[in-house]
Design an enzyme around this catalytic site. Structure first.
Site, PDB file in Angstrom:
ATOM      1  N   LYS A 235      22.611 147.723 113.983  1.00 62.92           N
ATOM      2  CA  LYS A 235      21.431 148.029 113.167  1.00 62.92           C
ATOM      3  C   LYS A 235      21.824 148.609 111.812  1.00 62.92           C
ATOM      4  O   LYS A 235      22.937 149.076 111.614  1.00 62.92           O
ATOM      5  CB  LYS A 235      20.471 148.925 113.954  1.00 62.92           C
ATOM      6  CG  LYS A 235      19.730 148.094 115.012  1.00 62.92           C
ATOM      7  CD  LYS A 235      18.638 148.815 115.745  1.00 62.92           C
ATOM      8  CE  LYS A 235      17.941 147.810 116.680  1.00 62.92           C
ATOM      9  NZ  LYS A 235      17.011 148.447 117.609  1.00 62.92           N
ATOM     10  N   ARG A 275      21.548 147.950 124.908  1.00 64.51           N
ATOM     11  CA  ARG A 275      21.210 146.561 124.547  1.00 64.51           C
ATOM     12  C   ARG A 275      22.096 146.188 123.366  1.00 64.51           C
ATOM     13  O   ARG A 275      21.962 146.775 122.287  1.00 64.51           O
ATOM     14  CB  ARG A 275      19.718 146.501 124.177  1.00 64.51           C
ATOM     15  CG  ARG A 275      19.224 145.129 123.765  1.00 64.51           C
ATOM     16  CD  ARG A 275      17.765 145.224 123.320  1.00 64.51           C
ATOM     17  NE  ARG A 275      17.255 143.934 122.900  1.00 64.51           N
ATOM     18  CZ  ARG A 275      17.427 143.436 121.671  1.00 64.51           C
ATOM     19  NH1 ARG A 275      18.097 144.108 120.758  1.00 64.51           N
ATOM     20  NH2 ARG A 275      16.926 142.251 121.369  1.00 64.51           N
TER      21      ARG A 275
HETATM   22  N1  PMM Z   1      15.748 146.089 119.073  1.00 60.47           N
HETATM   23  C1  PMM Z   1      15.483 144.851 118.660  1.00 60.47           C
HETATM   24  C2  PMM Z   1      14.789 143.935 119.488  1.00 60.47           C
HETATM   25  N2  PMM Z   1      14.414 144.290 120.727  1.00 60.47           N
HETATM   26  N3  PMM Z   1      14.299 145.915 122.427  1.00 60.47           N
HETATM   27  C3  PMM Z   1      14.538 147.148 122.873  1.00 60.47           C
HETATM   28  N4  PMM Z   1      14.143 147.518 124.101  1.00 60.47           N
HETATM   29  N5  PMM Z   1      15.197 148.068 122.110  1.00 60.47           N
HETATM   30  C4  PMM Z   1      15.614 147.779 120.835  1.00 60.47           C
HETATM   31  O1  PMM Z   1      16.185 148.662 120.177  1.00 60.47           O
HETATM   32  C5  PMM Z   1      15.360 146.468 120.339  1.00 60.47           C
HETATM   33  C6  PMM Z   1      14.689 145.554 121.175  1.00 60.47           C
HETATM   34  C7  PMM Z   1      15.900 144.431 117.277  1.00 60.47           C
HETATM   35  O2  PMM Z   1      17.242 144.011 117.285  1.00 60.47           O
HETATM   36  P1  PMM Z   1      17.663 142.462 117.337  1.00 60.47           P
HETATM   37  O3  PMM Z   1      16.996 141.776 116.173  1.00 60.47           O
HETATM   38  O4  PMM Z   1      19.145 142.441 117.225  1.00 60.47           O
HETATM   39  O5  PMM Z   1      17.202 141.864 118.625  1.00 60.47           O
END
Ligand code: PMM
Length: 296
Positions: A235, A275
């Site tokens: 991030k 994640r």
């Molecule tokens: N961050 C993203 C998308 N989905 N879900 C959860 N539970 N927690 C998060 O921090 C989260 C998520 C955004 O990141 P990405 O674009 O790399 O998927």
């Protein structure tokens, strides 16, 4: 029957059908591998738009130790516009079906009840709702009826406007209280307490400073008594921390070591899971952490 259950000392990756994984903290946090089938997600956008590439990547992450492959069909990057439900469903369903057929447990990363229901029918085991149930009033019913785990992330609004909502007096106390409310709402809607997972939502209506504070005081979120998932992977606050001499943030693909550091810090704080995009890096780091803990 577990498909692979390596419980020997220093090895903490348990790869079993996800429904068999208790949603309490086990010896080692679980790892969710990110699989965005979107053209525009900030890290892997566009890379897995092709079904074959997406499925191959999901299988690889599972082999590397991901307990779940988290499949998303709508970008949540700050400023992103929305896609319609039909487009989102068309992106995720073939991937979830193919991964399920290959024996790979998946979660569906969506804020829409209709997409979640279709994904669960196609074999997804878990709903990962970045809106914590706020975006779609129908989501609680879908989850309650399915009896599946529900990841409720802290959220204040959709991507286009969320950074304007990053206003807090005490970010940790406010995120904790808002997450408690999300869990209470889920319980009131008939979702069982042992199906709820909370997530502080790093980067969602948060400045970099807010993210660091949440990371530093993760124990206060864990203190709510639910399993806690941490999503820091690649991030922008990590990119900003690692900026070059001219102040240019480190590009997304140079943030892996920092992500792994967050994984270890989250494990030490008592998180239930992380994640991440690079599963192997975090799985390896968690083995090091576990071995160190075992040697105490
Ligand atoms: N961050 C993203 C998308 N989905 N879900 C959860 N539970 N927690 C998060 O921090 C989260 C998520 C955004 O990141 P990405 O674009 O790399 O998927």
């Amino acid at each position: 029957m577990p498909s692979r259950n390596r419980s020997t000392r220093n090895v903490c990756v348990v790869t079993v059908p996800f429904s068999a994984v208790p949603l309490r903290r086990s010896r080692c946090p679980v790892v969710l591998g990110v699989l965005n089938v979107t053209p525009d997600s900030f890290s892997d956008g566009g890379r897995y738009a092709d079904l074959e590439a997406a499925v191959a990547h999901g299988v690889r992450m599972h082999t590397e130790g991901a307990s779940l492959v988290d499949v998303g069909g709508e970008s949540t990057r700050p400023g992103a516009g929305r896609v319609d439900a039909a487009t989102e469903t068309a992106r995720v369903l073939p991937v979830i079906s193919a991964l399920s057929a290959a024996g790979v447990p998946t979660s569906i990363d969506t804020t829409r009840a209709e997409v979640a229901a279709a994904a669960l029918a196609a074999g997804a085991s878990v709903v990962n709702d970045v809106s914590g149930g706020l975006a779609d009033p129908g989501m609680a019913r879908v989850v309650a009826d399915a009896g599946c785990p529900w990841i409720l992330m802290h959220w204040r609004g959709h991507s286009r406007t969320m950074q304007q909502l990053a206003v807090y007096d005490d970010v940790v106390a406010e995120v904790r209280d808002e997450l408690r409310q999300r869990a209470d709402d889920a319980l009131a809607a008939g979702v069982a307490a042992d199906r709820i997972i909370l997530d502080p939502g790093l980067g969602f209506a948060k400045t970099a400073e807010h993210n660091w504070r949440l990371q530093a005081r993760l124990d206060e979120i864990i203190g709510l008594g639910y399993p806690v998932l941490v999503g820091a992977s690649r991030k922008s606050y990590l990119g900003r921390l690692l900026a070059d001499a001219a102040g240019e943030p480190r590009p997304v693909d140079g943030r892996e070591a920092a992500t792994v550091a967050v994984t270890v810090l989250a494990a030490a704080a008592g998180a239930w899971g992380v994640r991440v995009h690079d599963v192997l890096g975090s799985v390896d780091a968690l083995k090091v952490w576990r071995a160190t803990e075992d040697a105490r």
